[in-house]
Structure formats: C-alpha cells, structure tokens
Design a protein around this motif. Structure first.
Motif, PDB file in Angstrom:
ATOM      1  N   ASP A 216       0.817  -1.225   0.000  1.00  0.00           N
ATOM      2  CA  ASP A 216       0.000   0.000   0.000  1.00  0.00           C
ATOM      3  C   ASP A 216       0.846   1.270   0.000  1.00  0.00           C
ATOM      4  OD1 ASP A 216      -2.379  -1.403  -0.025  1.00  0.00           O
ATOM      5  OD2 ASP A 216      -2.560  -1.434   2.165  1.00  0.00           O
ATOM      6  N   ASP A 217       2.035   1.201   0.601  1.00  0.00           N
ATOM      7  CA  ASP A 217       2.825   2.407   0.828  1.00  0.00           C
ATOM      8  C   ASP A 217       3.967   2.621  -0.166  1.00  0.00           C
ATOM      9  OD1 ASP A 217       1.208   2.775   2.995  1.00  0.00           O
ATOM     10  OD2 ASP A 217       2.670   2.054   4.471  1.00  0.00           O
ATOM     11  N   LEU A 218       4.416   1.566  -0.844  1.00  0.00           N
ATOM     12  CA  LEU A 218       5.617   1.665  -1.683  1.00  0.00           C
ATOM     13  C   LEU A 218       5.321   2.516  -2.928  1.00  0.00           C
ATOM     14  CD1 LEU A 218       8.545   0.732  -1.800  1.00  0.00           C
ATOM     15  CD2 LEU A 218       7.809  -1.276  -3.086  1.00  0.00           C
ATOM     16  N   GLU A 219       5.939   3.698  -2.997  1.00  0.00           N
ATOM     17  CA  GLU A 219       5.639   4.639  -4.076  1.00  0.00           C
ATOM     18  C   GLU A 219       6.111   4.139  -5.436  1.00  0.00           C
ATOM     19  OE1 GLU A 219       7.199   8.432  -3.107  1.00  0.00           O
ATOM     20  OE2 GLU A 219       5.847   8.760  -1.406  1.00  0.00           O
ATOM     21  N   SER A 220       7.161   3.321  -5.452  1.00  0.00           N
ATOM     22  CA  SER A 220       7.685   2.830  -6.733  1.00  0.00           C
ATOM     23  C   SER A 220       6.857   1.689  -7.300  1.00  0.00           C
ATOM     24  CB  SER A 220       9.138   2.347  -6.551  1.00  0.00           C
ATOM     25  OG  SER A 220       9.192   1.232  -5.674  1.00  0.00           O
ATOM     26  N   LEU A 221       5.783   1.304  -6.594  1.00  0.00           N
ATOM     27  CA  LEU A 221       4.948   0.183  -7.024  1.00  0.00           C
ATOM     28  C   LEU A 221       3.562   0.711  -7.368  1.00  0.00           C
ATOM     29  CD1 LEU A 221       5.631  -2.903  -7.113  1.00  0.00           C
ATOM     30  CD2 LEU A 221       4.277  -3.114  -5.038  1.00  0.00           C
ATOM     31  N   ASP A 222       3.132   0.557  -8.643  1.00  0.00           N
ATOM     32  CA  ASP A 222       1.802   1.054  -8.982  1.00  0.00           C
ATOM     33  C   ASP A 222       0.737   0.144  -8.384  1.00  0.00           C
ATOM     34  OD1 ASP A 222       0.783  -0.958 -11.014  1.00  0.00           O
ATOM     35  OD2 ASP A 222       2.593  -0.320 -12.061  1.00  0.00           O
ATOM     36  N   GLN A 223      -0.483   0.641  -8.311  1.00  0.00           N
ATOM     37  CA  GLN A 223      -1.571  -0.050  -7.619  1.00  0.00           C
ATOM     38  C   GLN A 223      -1.901  -1.392  -8.266  1.00  0.00           C
ATOM     39  OE1 GLN A 223      -5.067   2.346  -7.177  1.00  0.00           O
ATOM     40  NE2 GLN A 223      -6.288   0.731  -6.234  1.00  0.00           N
ATOM     41  N   VAL A 224      -1.805  -1.465  -9.591  1.00  0.00           N
ATOM     42  CA  VAL A 224      -2.138  -2.717 -10.287  1.00  0.00           C
ATOM     43  C   VAL A 224      -1.111  -3.794  -9.965  1.00  0.00           C
ATOM     44  CG1 VAL A 224      -2.565  -3.795 -12.524  1.00  0.00           C
ATOM     45  CG2 VAL A 224      -3.287  -1.432 -12.115  1.00  0.00           C
ATOM     46  N   MET A 225       0.161  -3.421  -9.987  1.00  0.00           N
ATOM     47  CA  MET A 225       1.204  -4.395  -9.647  1.00  0.00           C
ATOM     48  C   MET A 225       1.040  -4.869  -8.208  1.00  0.00           C
ATOM     49  SD  MET A 225       3.879  -6.182 -10.471  1.00  0.00           S
ATOM     50  CE  MET A 225       4.702  -5.490 -11.915  1.00  0.00           C
ATOM     51  N   ALA A 226       0.782  -3.950  -7.292  1.00  0.00           N
ATOM     52  CA  ALA A 226       0.592  -4.325  -5.884  1.00  0.00           C
ATOM     53  C   ALA A 226      -0.573  -5.293  -5.739  1.00  0.00           C
ATOM     54  CB  ALA A 226       0.345  -3.075  -5.042  1.00  0.00           C
ATOM     55  N   ALA A 227      -1.617  -5.085  -6.539  1.00  0.00           N
ATOM     56  CA  ALA A 227      -2.801  -5.940  -6.433  1.00  0.00           C
ATOM     57  C   ALA A 227      -2.532  -7.381  -6.859  1.00  0.00           C
ATOM     58  CB  ALA A 227      -3.933  -5.354  -7.274  1.00  0.00           C
ATOM     59  N   THR A 228      -1.544  -7.582  -7.748  1.00  0.00           N
ATOM     60  CA  THR A 228      -1.238  -8.968  -8.156  1.00  0.00           C
ATOM     61  C   THR A 228      -0.766  -9.790  -6.962  1.00  0.00           C
ATOM     62  OG1 THR A 228       1.076  -8.524  -8.768  1.00  0.00           O
ATOM     63  CG2 THR A 228      -0.595  -8.200 -10.463  1.00  0.00           C
ATOM     64  N   PHE A 229       0.034  -9.179  -6.077  1.00  0.00           N
ATOM     65  CA  PHE A 229       0.531  -9.897  -4.899  1.00  0.00           C
ATOM     66  C   PHE A 229      -0.612 -10.187  -3.926  1.00  0.00           C
ATOM     67  CE2 PHE A 229       4.206  -7.906  -6.732  1.00  0.00           C
ATOM     68  CZ  PHE A 229       5.226  -8.837  -6.556  1.00  0.00           C
ATOM     69  N   LYS A 230      -1.510  -9.233  -3.754  1.00  0.00           N
ATOM     70  CA  LYS A 230      -2.655  -9.454  -2.871  1.00  0.00           C
ATOM     71  C   LYS A 230      -3.549 -10.562  -3.416  1.00  0.00           C
ATOM     72  CE  LYS A 230      -2.772  -4.607  -1.331  1.00  0.00           C
ATOM     73  NZ  LYS A 230      -3.574  -3.351  -1.272  1.00  0.00           N
ATOM     74  N   MET A 231      -3.753 -10.551  -4.733  1.00  0.00           N
ATOM     75  CA  MET A 231      -4.600 -11.560  -5.366  1.00  0.00           C
ATOM     76  C   MET A 231      -4.010 -12.953  -5.200  1.00  0.00           C
ATOM     77  SD  MET A 231      -7.448 -11.567  -7.178  1.00  0.00           S
ATOM     78  CE  MET A 231      -8.374 -12.464  -8.441  1.00  0.00           C
ATOM     79  N   ARG A 232      -2.705 -13.066  -5.312  1.00  0.00           N
ATOM     80  CA  ARG A 232      -2.060 -14.375  -5.162  1.00  0.00           C
ATOM     81  C   ARG A 232      -2.231 -14.905  -3.744  1.00  0.00           C
ATOM     82  NH1 ARG A 232       3.569 -14.244  -8.618  1.00  0.00           N
ATOM     83  NH2 ARG A 232       3.674 -16.385  -7.852  1.00  0.00           N
ATOM     84  N   LEU A 233      -2.166 -14.014  -2.769  1.00  0.00           N
ATOM     85  CA  LEU A 233      -2.333 -14.440  -1.382  1.00  0.00           C
ATOM     86  C   LEU A 233      -3.788 -14.810  -1.087  1.00  0.00           C
ATOM     87  CD1 LEU A 233      -0.960 -14.777   1.420  1.00  0.00           C
ATOM     88  CD2 LEU A 233      -1.668 -12.426   1.906  1.00  0.00           C
ATOM     89  N   LEU A 234      -4.724 -14.016  -1.583  1.00  0.00           N
ATOM     90  CA  LEU A 234      -6.135 -14.244  -1.269  1.00  0.00           C
ATOM     91  C   LEU A 234      -6.717 -15.473  -1.983  1.00  0.00           C
ATOM     92  CD1 LEU A 234      -7.472 -10.575  -1.376  1.00  0.00           C
ATOM     93  CD2 LEU A 234      -7.350 -12.045   0.656  1.00  0.00           C
ATOM     94  N   THR A 235      -6.219 -15.778  -3.195  1.00  0.00           N
ATOM     95  CA  THR A 235      -6.808 -16.877  -3.974  1.00  0.00           C
ATOM     96  C   THR A 235      -5.948 -18.128  -4.009  1.00  0.00           C
ATOM     97  OG1 THR A 235      -5.808 -16.134  -6.056  1.00  0.00           O
ATOM     98  CG2 THR A 235      -7.985 -15.220  -5.473  1.00  0.00           C
ATOM     99  N   ALA A 236      -4.651 -18.006  -3.647  1.00  0.00           N
ATOM    100  CA  ALA A 236      -3.718 -19.140  -3.665  1.00  0.00           C
ATOM    101  C   ALA A 236      -3.492 -19.698  -5.071  1.00  0.00           C
ATOM    102  CB  ALA A 236      -4.185 -20.265  -2.732  1.00  0.00           C
ATOM    103  N   GLN A 237      -3.665 -18.859  -6.087  1.00  0.00           N
ATOM    104  CA  GLN A 237      -3.454 -19.319  -7.452  1.00  0.00           C
ATOM    105  C   GLN A 237      -2.042 -18.968  -7.929  1.00  0.00           C
ATOM    106  OE1 GLN A 237      -5.913 -21.384  -8.710  1.00  0.00           O
ATOM    107  NE2 GLN A 237      -6.525 -20.983  -6.577  1.00  0.00           N
ATOM    108  N   ARG A 238      -1.643 -19.621  -9.008  1.00  0.00           N
ATOM    109  CA  ARG A 238      -0.295 -19.441  -9.541  1.00  0.00           C
ATOM    110  C   ARG A 238      -0.147 -18.054 -10.164  1.00  0.00           C
ATOM    111  NH1 ARG A 238      -1.906 -24.682 -10.928  1.00  0.00           N
ATOM    112  NH2 ARG A 238      -0.589 -26.322  -9.995  1.00  0.00           N
ATOM    113  N   GLY A 239       1.102 -17.592 -10.203  1.00  0.00           N
ATOM    114  CA  GLY A 239       1.377 -16.252 -10.713  1.00  0.00           C
ATOM    115  C   GLY A 239       0.918 -16.029 -12.136  1.00  0.00           C
ATOM    116  N   ILE A 240       1.211 -16.964 -13.034  1.00  0.00           N
ATOM    117  CA  ILE A 240       0.841 -16.801 -14.440  1.00  0.00           C
ATOM    118  C   ILE A 240      -0.672 -16.763 -14.594  1.00  0.00           C
ATOM    119  CG2 ILE A 240       0.883 -19.286 -14.931  1.00  0.00           C
ATOM    120  CD1 ILE A 240       1.988 -16.441 -17.298  1.00  0.00           C
TER     121      ILE A 240
END
Length: 396
Positions: A216-240
C-alpha cells in the motif's frame, strides 16, 4: 586413366598438366592421387555405391603421407563392402544442423507451443549456450562440452542456474532425438551441479501484515502491480494464472481459469471471497477498459509481466525475505491449519490428479472451495485489522 605403382618418389615426380589428372594405384584398386593444373596433389578414393560412381578426397599430399592415405582408403573401401556409403555420410555430416538451428527449431516447435516459460529458455540460450555452441554441429557436442558450460555457470556463483541450463540442454537434445537430428543426449551421465532445496517458506501473520502495508505504501509500485501480490495471497493461485486474468473470466462470485492457462490443462473454477471482490472493485476503474484485470501501466495492450523485479523492491522495502510462490504456499498452509481438509485445499490449488475419477470430479467441490476461501479471506482481513475473524469487514 593411368594406373601406376604409387610410391613417394613416384608421386613427387608427377607433373601437372593442362587438365586435372588422376593416377590410380596398381596395388589398391580405387586408391589414387589427383594433380590439378596448378600442381596441387591430393589422395582420393573411388568406388561404386547406389548405382553410381563416387569420388572422395582423403587429404592433401604431402601433409597426408602415402601410408596414412592408403590406410584411410582401405577403411573407406571396407565401409563400401559392408554396405555403407562413406561419401554420403560425409555430406550428411557436413549438412547436419548446427546447435543454433536445433535450438531454434526446439524453441519454435516445442517451447513456444508448449511452455509458458519459453522466454526463460530463450534467455538461457542467448546467455549461456549460443555464445559457445552457436556454430557447432549439434551431433558433435559431447559430455565434456556440457561439463565446461556448467562449470562456467557454477564459477560465476550460480549452481542452481547451472541445473536449469543442464535441464534445457537435455530437453533440446531429447527434442532433436525425436526429430532424428541427433542420436544421443550429451547430458546423460552429467550430474546436476547444484543441490536443489525444496522451499518450505511460510509467512507469519506479522510478515503478511508487513508485506501488505508495504504494497500500500511503496511509491515505486503502482496499484495494479501491488494488487497482483494481494490476489495471489487471497486466492492461492499461480502467478501466471493471476497476471493473465481477463475481466471476461469473472462471472459473479467465480473466476474461471481456462484450460490453456491452467498448469494441468484443465479448466479451473476459483471462488471469489468478499475480500477478493473488494480488490477487483478497486481495480476496475483503472483497468476495466482493457481486457486484462492486471493490465500493464507501462505497456498498454498487454498484462503485467515483470513481477520478479517488483518482488525484489517489496523485499527491500519491507525487510521480509520471500519469493512470489511463498504466497501460494502460505495460503495453503494457513487453510490446513484452520481445519480445512487437505483434499479441499488441493482442489483450490488445482493440483494434478490422475485416473478417471479426476475427470468426473472436477466441479464437485465448488461449495467446499467457496467456504474455504471465504474463511481464508476473513482470516487475512483479521490479520490486517487486528479484529477477531467474526467481526471483520471488507478490505481493499
């Protein structure tokens, strides 16, 4: 066609004429010496194969001695007697595919068609193999060549990468064997240089909070990129599977992963928890006008790809060491610790199953998967808010 008794003295005395001239040995029929109008002398052998006359150059005189030339000629004529055609074999070897050609055919016909990680194969080829083997005939590469390549990689401090390159070499040559380009795989008998360690890293609740806050706080990380990490944790699906998610794959409370994206080649249904819905609701104003949920902000028209560099920035900023796959493992481990059966967790992870039952049992655990991921989403929310799980609210 002159037939003489070939000796060193006789060969030395032979003079060039206006035309190319062959002198044949009286003692070994088919063996002779050829003289060009410029006076160059070479040993040759002539034989009949497949209904036609063949001539094969053995080597120049006097670099090749008369005795050595006779020995080579006997070997060629012996091959002819046993039914082989040495000249045809020589031409075939000359025309044999180079390693570069074999690798290119492997990339086009196998890697790009069947592997999502084909770009990594291409990078490894360009960095570690083609600089050394580009002009080599694929058939000429032997175990010693493989060992030297792997030693170079190990010497730069990358033994696990050496394992990956060894595996790539093996795949390329197995592909070549299947297409009758090469006859053997030079990695056979060459051990993997690096000792592989199975990762068992599971993040703690405190680490999950720290990483989420960093996202949420890292300025060098856009919101869409940050959301990929949250999605992986919440759904337990593979990165690709996450980064290639399209808006059309979401239908109400379900995300359908197509068979051509799922690792096991089977369509996979993922239930969406309230927390995941909240995450998608925040993304829709940003990427809803594109086909991709996680559309690249730097390269319009495609989805996010450079996740590894983002992960490295998150690790530096948060102080929590992890790799992307740890998010999937963490979700699975927490769900089993919450009393969710391993079978249901396996269904959520879309692990490969064997047997006829797996085909008919594909969608029979939707209710169990939904309950499990709703509970897991609530657990994540409780970690972040500090509230008891029964009192959680949706988070973004």
């Amino acid at each position: 066609m002159a037939t003489i008794h070939l000796t060193d003295r006789k060969i030395q005395s032979l003079q060039a004429g206006h035309h190319q001239t062959d002198y044949w040995d009286r003692n070994l029929p088919g063996f002779g010496v050829r003289i060009t109008p410029r006076g160059r002398k070479s040993f040759v052998v002539m034989y009949y194969a497949r209904g036609g006359k063949r001539r094969m150059t053995l080597g120049p005189y006097p670099i090749l001695s008369l005795a050595e030339a006779r020995q080579r000629a006997r070997a060629v004529l012996h091959d002819v007697v046993t039914g082989n055609d040495p000249q045809a074999q020589k031409q075939a070897l000359r025309k044999a595919e180079s390693f570069e050609q074999l690798a290119a055919e492997y990339m086009e016909r196998h890697a790009k068609a069947k592997k999502r990680s084909w770009k990594e194969d291409g990078r490894n080829l360009e960095r570690d193999l083609l600089p050394y083997w580009k002009g080599r005939k694929a058939r000429e590469i032997v175990r010693r060549d493989v060992i030297l390549i792997l030693d170079r990689i190990v010497d730069r401090g990358a033994p696990i990468m050496a394992n990956r390159v060894r595996a790539l070499i093996s795949k390329i040559f197995n592909f070549g064997i299947g297409r009758d380009i090469v006859e053997y795989n030079p990695t056979i008998g060459v051990p993997r240089p690096g000792k592989e360690r199975q990762r068992d890293r599971v993040l703690t609740e405190g680490e999950i909070r720290t990483i989420w806050q960093t996202l949420d706080d890292l300025e060098s990380l856009d919101q869409v990129m940050a959301a990929t990490f949250k999605m992986r944790l919440l759904t337990a699906q593979r990165g690709i599977e996450v980064v290639t998610l399209r808006w059309k794959h979401i239908d109400g409370d379900w995300w359908t992963i197509p068979a051509d994206v799922a690792k096991n080649g089977l369509t996979h249904r993922v239930p969406l928890s309230p927390q995941t819905h909240s995450l998608l609701d925040e993304l829709h104003p940003i990427t809803g006008g594109t086909p991709w949920v996680f559309a690249s902000q730097r390269r319009p028209g495609t989805h996010i790809t450079a996740v590894q560099k983002a992960a490295e920035r998150i690790v530096r900023a948060s102080g929590v060491t992890f790799v992307c796959h740890d998010l999937r493992r963490t979700a699975a481990s927490f769900m089993t610790s919450m009393g969710i059966s391993r079978l249901v967790v396996s269904k959520i992870l879309n692990h490969v199953e064997s047997g006829v039952t797996a085909v008919y049992d594909r969608h029979s655990y939707d209710a169990e998967k939904r309950r499990a991921l709703v509970r897991w989403g609530g657990r994540v929310e409780s970690m972040l808010t500090g509230l008891e799980q029964d009192n959680v609210v949706r988070i973004a």
